[in-house]
Design a protein around this motif. Sequence first.
Motif, PDB file in Angstrom:
ATOM      1  N   ALA A  65      13.716   8.247  44.438  1.00  0.00           N
ATOM      2  CA  ALA A  65      12.375   7.706  44.230  1.00  0.00           C
ATOM      3  C   ALA A  65      12.347   6.856  42.973  1.00  0.00           C
ATOM      4  O   ALA A  65      13.135   7.070  42.044  1.00  0.00           O
ATOM      5  N   ARG A  66      11.434   5.884  42.958  1.00  0.00           N
ATOM      6  CA  ARG A  66      11.250   5.086  41.748  1.00  0.00           C
ATOM      7  C   ARG A  66      10.421   5.882  40.757  1.00  0.00           C
ATOM      8  O   ARG A  66       9.610   6.731  41.161  1.00  0.00           O
ATOM      9  N   VAL A  67      10.617   5.589  39.476  1.00  0.00           N
ATOM     10  CA  VAL A  67       9.842   6.278  38.442  1.00  0.00           C
ATOM     11  C   VAL A  67       8.347   6.121  38.722  1.00  0.00           C
ATOM     12  O   VAL A  67       7.573   7.075  38.617  1.00  0.00           O
ATOM     13  N   THR A  68       7.973   4.917  39.134  1.00  0.00           N
ATOM     14  CA  THR A  68       6.547   4.661  39.382  1.00  0.00           C
ATOM     15  C   THR A  68       6.023   5.473  40.575  1.00  0.00           C
ATOM     16  O   THR A  68       4.878   5.906  40.579  1.00  0.00           O
ATOM     17  N   ASP A  69       6.894   5.707  41.579  1.00  0.00           N
ATOM     18  CA  ASP A  69       6.487   6.561  42.714  1.00  0.00           C
ATOM     19  C   ASP A  69       6.207   7.976  42.228  1.00  0.00           C
ATOM     20  O   ASP A  69       5.194   8.591  42.590  1.00  0.00           O
ATOM     21  N   ILE A  70       7.152   8.485  41.437  1.00  0.00           N
ATOM     22  CA  ILE A  70       7.004   9.850  40.929  1.00  0.00           C
ATOM     23  C   ILE A  70       5.715   9.951  40.105  1.00  0.00           C
ATOM     24  O   ILE A  70       4.919  10.885  40.285  1.00  0.00           O
TER      25      ILE A  70
ATOM     26  N   ARG B 165      19.684   7.730  36.989  1.00  0.00           N
ATOM     27  CA  ARG B 165      18.788   6.588  37.084  1.00  0.00           C
ATOM     28  C   ARG B 165      19.619   5.346  37.373  1.00  0.00           C
ATOM     29  O   ARG B 165      20.614   5.095  36.696  1.00  0.00           O
ATOM     30  N   SER B 166      19.245   4.576  38.398  1.00  0.00           N
ATOM     31  CA  SER B 166      19.900   3.276  38.574  1.00  0.00           C
ATOM     32  C   SER B 166      18.820   2.207  38.498  1.00  0.00           C
ATOM     33  O   SER B 166      17.690   2.433  38.942  1.00  0.00           O
ATOM     34  N   ILE B 167      19.173   1.093  37.895  1.00  0.00           N
ATOM     35  CA  ILE B 167      18.176   0.054  37.671  1.00  0.00           C
ATOM     36  C   ILE B 167      18.471  -1.116  38.593  1.00  0.00           C
ATOM     37  O   ILE B 167      19.578  -1.660  38.606  1.00  0.00           O
ATOM     38  N   ALA B 168      17.492  -1.426  39.443  1.00  0.00           N
ATOM     39  CA  ALA B 168      17.623  -2.549  40.368  1.00  0.00           C
ATOM     40  C   ALA B 168      16.464  -3.493  40.093  1.00  0.00           C
ATOM     41  O   ALA B 168      15.340  -3.227  40.517  1.00  0.00           O
ATOM     42  N   GLY B 169      16.760  -4.537  39.343  1.00  0.00           N
ATOM     43  CA  GLY B 169      15.684  -5.457  38.956  1.00  0.00           C
ATOM     44  C   GLY B 169      14.676  -4.743  38.075  1.00  0.00           C
ATOM     45  O   GLY B 169      15.039  -4.155  37.064  1.00  0.00           O
ATOM     46  N   ARG B 170      13.423  -4.683  38.531  1.00  0.00           N
ATOM     47  CA  ARG B 170      12.394  -4.023  37.734  1.00  0.00           C
ATOM     48  C   ARG B 170      12.246  -2.562  38.115  1.00  0.00           C
ATOM     49  O   ARG B 170      11.510  -1.825  37.494  1.00  0.00           O
TER      50      ARG B 170
ATOM     51  N   ILE C 158       5.386  11.911  32.274  1.00  0.00           N
ATOM     52  CA  ILE C 158       6.375  11.917  33.365  1.00  0.00           C
ATOM     53  C   ILE C 158       7.718  11.374  32.856  1.00  0.00           C
ATOM     54  O   ILE C 158       8.775  11.940  33.115  1.00  0.00           O
ATOM     55  N   SER C 159       7.652  10.291  32.069  1.00  0.00           N
ATOM     56  CA  SER C 159       8.881   9.696  31.535  1.00  0.00           C
ATOM     57  C   SER C 159       9.639  10.685  30.667  1.00  0.00           C
ATOM     58  O   SER C 159      10.866  10.759  30.718  1.00  0.00           O
ATOM     59  N   LYS C 160       8.883  11.448  29.859  1.00  0.00           N
ATOM     60  CA  LYS C 160       9.537  12.447  29.002  1.00  0.00           C
ATOM     61  C   LYS C 160      10.254  13.505  29.839  1.00  0.00           C
ATOM     62  O   LYS C 160      11.387  13.883  29.548  1.00  0.00           O
TER      63      LYS C 160
END
Lengths: 145, 113
Positions: free
Chosen positions: B33-38, B64-69, B49-51
């Motif tokens: 899931a994306r961080v924003t989804d979570i 964590r894998s970063i794909a673009g934004r 949530i980020s913490k």
Amino acid sequence: MNAVIAQAAVVVRRTIAASAEDLFDAFLDPEALATWMRPGTIRSTIAKVEPRVGGRYEITMQGESGPLPHTGTYRVIDRPRRLVFTWHSVATGQKETLVTVDFVTAGAKTEVVVTHEMLPEAARPAHANGWNSGLQHLEEAFSKE
Amino acid sequence: MGEYLSTRLDGVFNALCDPTRRAILARLTATDARVTDIAAEFPISLNSISKHIRMLERAGLVRRSIAGRDHVLSLNAAPLSEAAQWIEHYRRFWEDRLASLEKYVTSRKRKTR
């Protein structure tokens, strides 16, 4: 905090046809420990015990590949109800863990409940004389349901 | 078990001690899931949530894998099995010891009778 304990703890129970006193004493008597603290591959066990709060114990199991020392400090000695001691060995990564043994009388039998847990951060003594406050933290941790 | 493993286990147990972090792990067992989804699925701020996610990453439980934004999170269950091994080792140890304690105490009682 209770969740830490629930997650990281091993709880083992056994009901034994003996009095709580006899079972409690078997945890603090060097001769008794030498007999029953001897897992399958261990040839012999030597136990040294200072049975007082703050006292140390040393249980050395003689394994096939050399001695396996287990050391710790007694934190609670409440005969015949509860015994709490720290537990430190190669298998704990040389870190202190905590063992609580509760003796619950059930008629002529006694249920022995061993709870072995990694010490929650709050229960670790910060300095040499810190075990008192560590224990207080631990109590607080337990009371926060 | 070495010092390294033990330190890592500490991180795992600390990470598991929080209900939000356990819920995030449970969510990631379903799919990545994306961080924003979570963040959208949990009723707390993006900041907290980020913490929680950072703690899970430090414990090695989340990658964590970063794909673009997009920052995509996935579950890494390996450290959980190490924790389970620790628990299993001591569960067996104390089960055997208590069986041995029973033998010791009951045989001694017969002798003294």
